[in-house]
Design a protein around this motif. Structure first.
Motif, mmCIF file in Angstrom:
data_model
loop_
_atom_site.group_PDB
_atom_site.id
_atom_site.type_symbol
_atom_site.label_atom_id
_atom_site.label_comp_id
_atom_site.label_asym_id
_atom_site.label_seq_id
_atom_site.Cartn_x
_atom_site.Cartn_y
_atom_site.Cartn_z
ATOM 1 N N ALA A 251 0.926 -1.187 -0.026
ATOM 2 C CA ALA A 251 0.059 -0.081 0.006
ATOM 3 C C ALA A 251 0.737 1.344 0.026
ATOM 4 C CB ALA A 251 -1.035 0.068 1.350
ATOM 5 N N LEU A 252 2.096 1.043 0.747
ATOM 6 C CA LEU A 252 2.875 2.401 0.714
ATOM 7 C C LEU A 252 3.671 2.916 -0.658
ATOM 8 C CD1 LEU A 252 4.640 1.649 4.260
ATOM 9 C CD2 LEU A 252 2.855 3.659 3.609
ATOM 10 N N LYS A 253 3.905 1.702 -1.357
ATOM 11 C CA LYS A 253 4.463 1.479 -2.536
ATOM 12 C C LYS A 253 4.421 2.758 -3.274
ATOM 13 C CE LYS A 253 7.311 -1.879 -3.635
ATOM 14 N NZ LYS A 253 7.261 -3.448 -3.502
ATOM 15 N N GLY A 254 2.895 3.141 -3.669
ATOM 16 C CA GLY A 254 2.690 4.008 -4.610
ATOM 17 C C GLY A 254 2.718 5.616 -4.130
ATOM 18 N N LEU A 255 2.991 5.855 -2.800
ATOM 19 C CA LEU A 255 2.725 7.108 -2.246
ATOM 20 C C LEU A 255 4.230 8.029 -2.796
ATOM 21 C CD1 LEU A 255 1.886 6.225 1.455
ATOM 22 C CD2 LEU A 255 0.553 7.102 -0.600
ATOM 23 N N PRO A 256 3.633 9.345 -2.964
ATOM 24 C CA PRO A 256 4.722 9.961 -3.721
ATOM 25 C C PRO A 256 6.027 10.378 -2.808
ATOM 26 C CG PRO A 256 2.714 11.315 -2.861
ATOM 27 C CD PRO A 256 2.493 9.982 -2.878
ATOM 28 N N ALA A 260 11.751 3.995 -1.730
ATOM 29 C CA ALA A 260 12.114 2.604 -1.705
ATOM 30 C C ALA A 260 11.776 1.849 -0.380
ATOM 31 C CB ALA A 260 13.889 2.225 -1.747
ATOM 32 N N ILE A 261 11.263 0.647 -0.216
ATOM 33 C CA ILE A 261 10.882 -0.146 0.786
ATOM 34 C C ILE A 261 11.658 -1.392 1.002
ATOM 35 C CG2 ILE A 261 9.117 -1.177 1.890
ATOM 36 C CD1 ILE A 261 7.225 0.659 0.451
ATOM 37 N N SER A 262 12.234 -1.666 2.051
ATOM 38 C CA SER A 262 12.888 -3.000 2.247
ATOM 39 C C SER A 262 12.384 -3.632 3.610
ATOM 40 C CB SER A 262 14.294 -2.894 2.213
ATOM 41 O OG SER A 262 14.836 -2.097 3.114
ATOM 42 N N ALA A 263 12.216 -4.951 3.469
ATOM 43 C CA ALA A 263 11.664 -5.525 4.715
ATOM 44 C C ALA A 263 12.876 -5.890 5.626
ATOM 45 C CB ALA A 263 10.938 -6.943 4.209
ATOM 46 N N LYS A 264 12.429 -5.969 6.878
ATOM 47 C CA LYS A 264 13.309 -6.381 7.744
ATOM 48 C C LYS A 264 12.585 -7.502 8.843
ATOM 49 C CE LYS A 264 12.480 -2.673 10.972
ATOM 50 N NZ LYS A 264 13.293 -1.652 12.104
ATOM 51 N N GLY A 267 9.675 -5.750 10.548
ATOM 52 C CA GLY A 267 8.909 -4.550 9.936
ATOM 53 C C GLY A 267 9.598 -4.169 8.812
ATOM 54 N N LEU A 268 9.621 -2.802 8.674
ATOM 55 C CA LEU A 268 9.934 -2.271 7.336
ATOM 56 C C LEU A 268 11.119 -0.886 7.472
ATOM 57 C CD1 LEU A 268 6.555 -1.762 5.328
ATOM 58 C CD2 LEU A 268 8.248 -3.490 5.042
ATOM 59 N N ASP A 269 11.867 -0.937 6.727
ATOM 60 C CA ASP A 269 12.657 0.248 6.404
ATOM 61 C C ASP A 269 12.366 0.844 5.359
ATOM 62 O OD1 ASP A 269 14.272 -0.002 8.595
ATOM 63 O OD2 ASP A 269 16.015 -1.028 7.774
ATOM 64 N N ILE A 270 11.769 2.081 5.317
ATOM 65 C CA ILE A 270 11.421 3.077 4.160
ATOM 66 C C ILE A 270 12.135 4.227 3.937
ATOM 67 C CG2 ILE A 270 9.313 4.109 3.467
ATOM 68 C CD1 ILE A 270 7.907 2.460 5.757
ATOM 69 N N ARG A 271 12.768 4.156 2.732
ATOM 70 C CA ARG A 271 13.511 5.480 2.471
ATOM 71 C C ARG A 271 12.510 6.383 1.958
ATOM 72 N NH1 ARG A 271 17.527 5.180 -1.683
ATOM 73 N NH2 ARG A 271 16.932 3.215 -2.051
ATOM 74 N N VAL A 272 12.735 7.643 2.525
ATOM 75 C CA VAL A 272 11.560 8.676 2.146
ATOM 76 C C VAL A 272 12.180 9.945 1.783
ATOM 77 C CG1 VAL A 272 9.978 7.734 3.823
ATOM 78 C CG2 VAL A 272 11.732 9.801 4.566
ATOM 79 N N GLU A 273 11.575 10.966 0.905
ATOM 80 C CA GLU A 273 12.107 12.081 0.627
ATOM 81 C C GLU A 273 12.243 13.094 1.652
ATOM 82 O OE1 GLU A 273 12.047 13.750 -3.736
ATOM 83 O OE2 GLU A 273 11.442 11.972 -2.887
ATOM 84 N N SER A 274 10.898 13.542 2.387
ATOM 85 C CA SER A 274 11.126 14.101 3.646
ATOM 86 C C SER A 274 10.401 13.264 4.740
ATOM 87 C CB SER A 274 10.636 15.461 3.325
ATOM 88 O OG SER A 274 9.157 15.662 3.115
ATOM 89 N N PRO A 275 10.872 13.445 5.901
ATOM 90 C CA PRO A 275 10.053 12.652 7.050
ATOM 91 C C PRO A 275 8.738 13.344 7.277
ATOM 92 C CG PRO A 275 12.232 13.264 7.890
ATOM 93 C CD PRO A 275 12.343 13.657 5.924
ATOM 94 N N GLU A 276 8.925 14.743 7.237
ATOM 95 C CA GLU A 276 7.815 15.314 7.727
ATOM 96 C C GLU A 276 6.390 15.210 6.987
ATOM 97 O OE1 GLU A 276 10.579 17.513 6.345
ATOM 98 O OE2 GLU A 276 11.287 16.858 8.220
ATOM 99 N N LEU A 283 1.545 6.308 8.905
ATOM 100 C CA LEU A 283 0.728 6.054 9.894
ATOM 101 C C LEU A 283 -0.502 5.958 9.415
ATOM 102 C CD1 LEU A 283 2.401 8.389 12.875
ATOM 103 C CD2 LEU A 283 2.361 5.938 12.706
ATOM 104 N N GLU A 284 -0.783 6.693 8.682
ATOM 105 C CA GLU A 284 -2.443 6.990 8.144
ATOM 106 C C GLU A 284 -2.682 5.422 7.568
ATOM 107 O OE1 GLU A 284 -5.521 7.101 5.364
ATOM 108 O OE2 GLU A 284 -3.648 7.691 4.720
ATOM 109 N N VAL A 285 -1.711 5.205 6.436
ATOM 110 C CA VAL A 285 -2.003 3.680 5.942
ATOM 111 C C VAL A 285 -1.992 2.490 6.751
ATOM 112 C CG1 VAL A 285 -0.864 1.862 4.152
ATOM 113 C CG2 VAL A 285 -0.825 4.739 3.732
#
Lengths: 326, 259
Positions: A251-256, A260-264, A267-276, A283-285
């Motif tokens: 579900a997270l994959k498509g978000l702008p 990148a997402i990798s499983a551990k 849970g998940l490690d998610i590489r994001v543009e801006s954490p804010e 959290l919403e998803v």
């Protein structure tokens, strides 16, 4: 950067009984830097190092050390380098001083020169008090120090260290790092292998990530980390909800804002543009999928993240790697 | 050339230092052949052995040549053990990463094993002397005995080192060693002359270079030059061929292991 090249490796390959240990490696090491080959066990680090110090012949490609070919001009290379092996390559019956005297003769030093350097090195590695005790009375850290003194005895232009702090306690490790930094100040090029991320991160000027016999990434720790772009959001879910991790990732994959997402395992490690922007979205998803988040944090990319991004696995997933080696 | 000598001297000195630190094991290696074979075995069979069969004044004088060559055998076959440990703990790599001539380590080992063995042979002849065995050919004969021992020892040490470089684990090395050593002794003229052996054993013993070494040394101790010259000529030829073969084989193993 107008640094000269100390080591030039070009399309290097080594095959054992039809199995490739390293393939098509090309990289350069600059004069005066601390360079690390970082990778899990069996990745091909030690094979590469052994070729560079003339103990192994490559099956293909070539390598030069300060302009001398490691195969055709091996003897010349040996005169320019020092080597600190991975195993505690110590003769337990000899004293520390006798180790150094032996090596002094093998490097064809005169007696006076040998004694002078030995006195200086024993002081450097802080072994003066134990120099005349047989090595079997030494602790692991002391053996390592003797190893390093042995590697430095020929006054090498380049020092090769194979897993210099493997199995050492924290204090000894910091001590060894200290020596290595001192060496760089004296102008010695240091080439080491390691499977410790923090060692590569804190000690090295540049490093090559090597996995499965290939170089996956090359650069300074800072370059490699900023090369990833963005920060890492690390999500840990409750053990009851591990089955929901996969739908969450999907579900997270498509978000702008997500790169990148990798499983551990937890849970998940998610590489994001801006954490804010990304944090509320994640959290919403998670909420929508009824996936209970136990813990969430974000951090600047670390070398572990770089490693995972380039190799697809963590450096400590050692079971498959250990099997490869055997 | 000077560099070569410096390397070999330093590497040989290392073996000497190790031996002197391992006092317990030194005592065992030195004393075991004398105590066990010469004194116990020699005296034990003094009356059981027929002097007509062994063709010697007594069994211990017959056995001396055998114990000398057994010592050469055991020292030679064990000659590669220290290199095996060096290979396993990485010390060999450390040595080979220095600008030494690729043959220096091996040569130092030959030098060391040959010297220790020669000293041991002298001690054995000394103990035999205390039991009344005087070499019939005198000091020159003793020198020839040492020479034969050295020639045989070089080939054996070469085999041992080649094995040390080729085996996967030191367990393999020691099982081959244990498998080789005793049959080599029983299938030779060390304990019983060929003429008194069962046919099939005598046939195998003829193929054992050890037999030829013993049969050349024995008349040097028991009777004199007249009986010794012919077997001496034969053993020299055999040993040269044996050494050539062993050195050729071990050079190959060495090159494969170290490049």
């Amino acid at each position: 950067m107008e640094q000269s090249v100390a080591i030039d490796v070009s399309k290097l390959g080594k095959t054992y009984d039809g199995v490739a240990a390293i393939q098509d490696l090309s990289f350069q090491i600059r004069t005066g830097e601390i360079f690390a080959l970082l990778g899990p066990n069996g990745a091909g680090k030690s094979t590469t190092l052994r070729i560079l110090i003339t103990l192994l012949r490559p099956t293909s490609g070539q390598a030069t050390v300060l302009g001398h070919d490691v195969v055709r001009d091996a003897d010349h290379v040996r005169r320019l380098i020092g080597y600190v092996p991975q195993e505690r390559a110590i003769d337990r019956f000899l004293t520390g001083r006798e180790h150094l005297l032996l090596l002094g003769d093998l490097y064809h030093l005169s007696k006076e020169e040998s004694l002078r350097r030995i006195a200086e090195l024993l002081k450097l590695v802080d072994l003066e008090g134990k120099a005349d005790q047989p090595a079997k009375t030494y602790s692991g850290g002391m053996k390592r120090k003797l190893d390093i003194a042995c590697g430095l005895l020929p006054n090498p232009k380049i020092l090769f260290l194979d897993e210099p702090t493997l199995g050492l306690d924290v204090q000894s490790r910091l001590r060894i790092w200290d020596y290595v930094r001192q060496l760089r100040q004296r102008g010695i090029t240091v080439v080491m292998t390691t499977n410790y991320l923090d060692e590569a991160d804190q000690l090295c000027d540049r490093l090559a990530i090597i996995d499965g016999g290939h170089i996956k990434a090359l650069g300074s720790p800072t370059e490699l980390k900023s090369g990833l772009g963005g920060d890492i959001v690390s999500v840990t879910v409750g053990s009851a909800a591990l089955a929901r991790v996969e739908p969450l990732a999907a579900a997270l994959k498509g978000l702008p804002s997500i790169r990148a997402i990798s499983a551990k395992p937890t849970g998940l490690d998610i590489r994001v543009e801006s954490p804010e922007k990304a944090l509320p979205a994640i959290l919403e998803v998670a909420n929508r999928l009824a996936c209970p988040v136990e813990f969430i944090e974000y951090h600047r990319p670390r070398l572990d993240d770089v490693f995972v991004a380039h190799t697809g696995h963590a450096i400590r997933e050692e079971f498959p790697a250990a099997e490869e080696e055997a | 050339m000077n560099e070569y000598r410096q390397e070999i001297a330093a590497l040989t000195m290392r073996w000497v230092r190790r031996l002197s630190r391992e006092k317990f094991s030194m005592l065992f290696t030195l004393i075991q052949p004398m105590l066990f074979w010469l004194i116990f075995f020699g005296n034990l069979f003094q009356r059981a052995a027929d002097v007509q069969v062994v063709q010697a004044p007594n069994y211990i004088s017959f056995l001396t040549a055998g114990v000398v060559v057994m010592t050469v055998l055991n020292n030679g076959l064990a000659g590669g053990v220290d290199l095996l440990f060096d290979k396993e703990n990485g010390f060999l790599e450390r040595l080979m990463s220095t600008p030494i001539h690729r043959t220096s380590v091996i040569l130092s080992r030959f030098l060391f094993v040959t010297t220790v063995t020669s000293l041991q042979v002298l001690v054995i002849l000394g103990v035999a002397f205390l039991f009344g065995v005087t070499p019939a050919t005198g000091f020159f004969g003793v020198a020839v005995i040492l020479l034969i021992g050295m020639l045989f020892g070089v080939g054996l040490t070469a085999i041992s080192m080649a094995m040390a470089f080729s085996v996967k684990s030191h367990g393999d090395f020691f099982s081959v060693l244990g498998f080789l050593s005793l049959p080599m002794i029983f299938l030779s003229s060390a304990l019983v002359p060929l003429s008194a052996m069962p046919k099939f054993m005598a046939m195998l013993a003829v193929l054992n270079p050890m037999t030829w070494a013993i049969d050349a040394i024995r008349p040097l101790i028991l009777t004199g030059w007249a009986d010794a010259l012919r077997p001496l000529a034969i053993v020299l030829l055999i040993m040269v061929a044996f050494d050539a073969l062993c050195l050729y084989g071990s050079a190959k193993a060495f090159r494969r292991a170290i490049g």
